[in-house]
Scaffold this motif. Structure first.
Motif, PDB file in Angstrom:
ATOM      1  N   SER A 188       0.792  -1.224   0.000  1.00 45.59           N
ATOM      2  CA  SER A 188       0.000   0.000   0.000  1.00 45.59           C
ATOM      3  C   SER A 188       0.827   1.278   0.000  1.00 45.59           C
ATOM      4  N   THR A 189       2.123   1.196   0.275  1.00 42.09           N
ATOM      5  CA  THR A 189       2.964   2.397   0.273  1.00 42.09           C
ATOM      6  C   THR A 189       4.050   2.282  -0.795  1.00 42.09           C
ATOM      7  N   ASP A 190       4.469   3.435  -1.293  1.00 39.87           N
ATOM      8  CA  ASP A 190       5.530   3.466  -2.306  1.00 39.87           C
ATOM      9  C   ASP A 190       6.830   2.874  -1.781  1.00 39.87           C
ATOM     10  N   ALA A 191       7.170   3.161  -0.536  1.00 42.48           N
ATOM     11  CA  ALA A 191       8.437   2.698   0.031  1.00 42.48           C
ATOM     12  C   ALA A 191       8.518   1.168   0.055  1.00 42.48           C
ATOM     13  N   VAL A 192       7.432   0.515   0.425  1.00 42.79           N
ATOM     14  CA  VAL A 192       7.408  -0.952   0.465  1.00 42.79           C
ATOM     15  C   VAL A 192       7.526  -1.516  -0.945  1.00 42.79           C
ATOM     16  N   CYS A 193       6.816  -0.923  -1.898  1.00 39.00           N
ATOM     17  CA  CYS A 193       6.872  -1.387  -3.289  1.00 39.00           C
ATOM     18  C   CYS A 193       8.272  -1.225  -3.875  1.00 39.00           C
ATOM     19  N   VAL A 194       8.888  -0.085  -3.613  1.00 35.68           N
ATOM     20  CA  VAL A 194      10.239   0.169  -4.121  1.00 35.68           C
ATOM     21  C   VAL A 194      11.224  -0.833  -3.526  1.00 35.68           C
ATOM     22  N   LYS A 195      11.157  -1.039  -2.225  1.00 39.77           N
ATOM     23  CA  LYS A 195      12.064  -1.987  -1.570  1.00 39.77           C
ATOM     24  C   LYS A 195      11.863  -3.397  -2.120  1.00 39.77           C
ATOM     25  N   PHE A 196      10.599  -3.779  -2.328  1.00 38.62           N
ATOM     26  CA  PHE A 196      10.285  -5.102  -2.858  1.00 38.62           C
ATOM     27  C   PHE A 196      10.830  -5.279  -4.276  1.00 38.62           C
ATOM     28  N   LEU A 197      10.628  -4.279  -5.142  1.00 39.67           N
ATOM     29  CA  LEU A 197      11.108  -4.378  -6.527  1.00 39.67           C
ATOM     30  C   LEU A 197      12.626  -4.342  -6.613  1.00 39.67           C
ATOM     31  N   GLU A 198      13.275  -3.604  -5.718  1.00 42.85           N
ATOM     32  CA  GLU A 198      14.738  -3.561  -5.717  1.00 42.85           C
ATOM     33  C   GLU A 198      15.327  -4.942  -5.468  1.00 42.85           C
ATOM     34  N   GLN A 199      14.662  -5.753  -4.660  1.00 44.87           N
ATOM     35  CA  GLN A 199      15.158  -7.098  -4.374  1.00 44.87           C
ATOM     36  C   GLN A 199      15.180  -7.963  -5.633  1.00 44.87           C
ATOM     37  N   PHE A 200      14.270  -7.720  -6.560  1.00 44.11           N
ATOM     38  CA  PHE A 200      14.227  -8.495  -7.795  1.00 44.11           C
ATOM     39  C   PHE A 200      15.028  -7.847  -8.912  1.00 44.11           C
ATOM     40  N   ARG A 201      14.995  -6.545  -8.998  1.00 42.72           N
ATOM     41  CA  ARG A 201      15.621  -5.834 -10.114  1.00 42.72           C
ATOM     42  C   ARG A 201      17.135  -5.829 -10.032  1.00 42.72           C
ATOM     43  N   PHE A 202      17.688  -5.736  -8.828  1.00 42.43           N
ATOM     44  CA  PHE A 202      19.135  -5.613  -8.673  1.00 42.43           C
ATOM     45  C   PHE A 202      19.748  -6.853  -8.040  1.00 42.43           C
ATOM     46  N   VAL A 203      19.286  -8.039  -8.426  1.00 39.16           N
ATOM     47  CA  VAL A 203      19.762  -9.291  -7.848  1.00 39.16           C
ATOM     48  C   VAL A 203      21.213  -9.565  -8.225  1.00 39.16           C
ATOM     49  N   GLU A 204      21.587  -9.308  -9.475  1.00 41.98           N
ATOM     50  CA  GLU A 204      22.930  -9.654  -9.954  1.00 41.98           C
ATOM     51  C   GLU A 204      24.024  -8.883  -9.227  1.00 41.98           C
ATOM     52  N   SER A 205      23.710  -7.698  -8.727  1.00 39.56           N
ATOM     53  CA  SER A 205      24.735  -6.849  -8.111  1.00 39.56           C
ATOM     54  C   SER A 205      24.611  -6.799  -6.594  1.00 39.56           C
ATOM     55  N   ASP A 206      24.039  -7.830  -5.993  1.00 34.25           N
ATOM     56  CA  ASP A 206      23.876  -7.907  -4.535  1.00 34.25           C
ATOM     57  C   ASP A 206      23.079  -6.744  -3.973  1.00 34.25           C
ATOM     58  N   GLY A 207      22.043  -6.320  -4.685  1.00 34.48           N
ATOM     59  CA  GLY A 207      21.156  -5.277  -4.192  1.00 34.48           C
ATOM     60  C   GLY A 207      21.559  -3.862  -4.541  1.00 34.48           C
ATOM     61  N   LYS A 208      22.673  -3.691  -5.239  1.00 33.64           N
ATOM     62  CA  LYS A 208      23.105  -2.352  -5.649  1.00 33.64           C
ATOM     63  C   LYS A 208      22.528  -2.034  -7.026  1.00 33.64           C
ATOM     64  N   PRO A 209      22.082  -0.794  -7.243  1.00 31.92           N
ATOM     65  CA  PRO A 209      21.517  -0.441  -8.554  1.00 31.92           C
ATOM     66  C   PRO A 209      22.568  -0.495  -9.669  1.00 31.92           C
ATOM     67  N   ILE A 210      22.110  -0.874 -10.858  1.00 32.05           N
ATOM     68  CA  ILE A 210      22.956  -0.958 -12.046  1.00 32.05           C
ATOM     69  C   ILE A 210      22.404  -0.007 -13.089  1.00 32.05           C
ATOM     70  N   CYS A 211      23.260   0.784 -13.720  1.00 28.35           N
ATOM     71  CA  CYS A 211      22.819   1.684 -14.779  1.00 28.35           C
ATOM     72  C   CYS A 211      22.359   0.859 -15.982  1.00 28.35           C
ATOM     73  N   PRO A 212      21.114   1.055 -16.454  1.00 29.74           N
ATOM     74  CA  PRO A 212      20.638   0.278 -17.601  1.00 29.74           C
ATOM     75  C   PRO A 212      21.282   0.701 -18.924  1.00 29.74           C
ATOM     76  N   GLN A 213      21.897   1.877 -18.964  1.00 33.66           N
ATOM     77  CA  GLN A 213      22.524   2.360 -20.195  1.00 33.66           C
ATOM     78  C   GLN A 213      23.924   1.782 -20.394  1.00 33.66           C
ATOM     79  N   CYS A 214      24.772   1.896 -19.350  1.00 33.93           N
ATOM     80  CA  CYS A 214      26.166   1.483 -19.498  1.00 33.93           C
ATOM     81  C   CYS A 214      26.533   0.272 -18.654  1.00 33.93           C
TER      82      CYS A 214
END
Length: 118
Positions: A18-44
Motif C-alpha cells: 500500500s505504500t511506495d516505500a514498500v513497493c520500491v524496496k520489494f522491486l529492488e530485491q528483484f531488479r538488482f539481484v545480480e549486483s547484490d542489491g546495488k543499482p545498475i545503470c541500464p545504459q552502461c
C-alpha cells in the motif's frame, strides 16, 4: 541467497504493497539481484550509481553516461500513469494464478479500468 517473503492472499498483497516505500524496496530485491542489491545503470551497466534524494530514482556517475533511471526504466511499468502501488499487486495477482487471469478480473480486483489492466 536470502528468501523474500510475499503475501499469500490478494487482500494481504494490497495491504502489504500500500505504500511506495514498500513497493520500491520489494522491486529492488528483484531488479538488482545480480549486483547484490546495488543499482545498475541500464545504459552502461556501471555500478557507480547514486540515489536521488528527491524521488525514488538513481543517476549514473560514469563520465560518459550521467543518465538518470528508476525501477520502472526498461520495464512494462515505464510509461504507465498507474502508480507503483497498483502495479506491484497486479503483478503479484497475475503471477499467483496457475491458469492465468483475465484483464477484467485484474481490473475488478484492484479497482482499475479493464483497459488499464490489459
Amino acid at each position: 541467497m536470502k528468501t523474500i517473503t510475499t503475501p499469500k492472499t490478494l487482500l494481504e498483497a494490497v495491504n502489504y504493497f500500500s505504500t511506495d516505500a514498500v513497493c520500491v524496496k520489494f522491486l529492488e530485491q528483484f531488479r538488482f539481484v545480480e549486483s547484490d542489491g546495488k543499482p545498475i545503470c541500464p545504459q552502461c551497466g556501471s555500478l557507480n550509481v547514486c540515489a536521488l534524494t528527491s524521488r525514488p530514482a538513481y543517476r549514473c556517475r560514469e563520465k560518459g553516461c550521467k543518465k538518470g533511471f528508476s525501477l520502472k526504466t526498461g520495464s512494462i511499468m515505464e510509461d504507465s500513469p498507474l502508480p507503483i502501488t497498483k502495479w506491484v499487486p497486479a503483478i503479484w495477482f497475475v503471477l499467483n494464478h496457475k491458469n492465468g487471469v483475465s484483464s477484467y478480473e485484474v481490473g475488478r480486483a484492484l479497482g482499475i479500468h479493464q483497459g488499464s489492466a490489459w
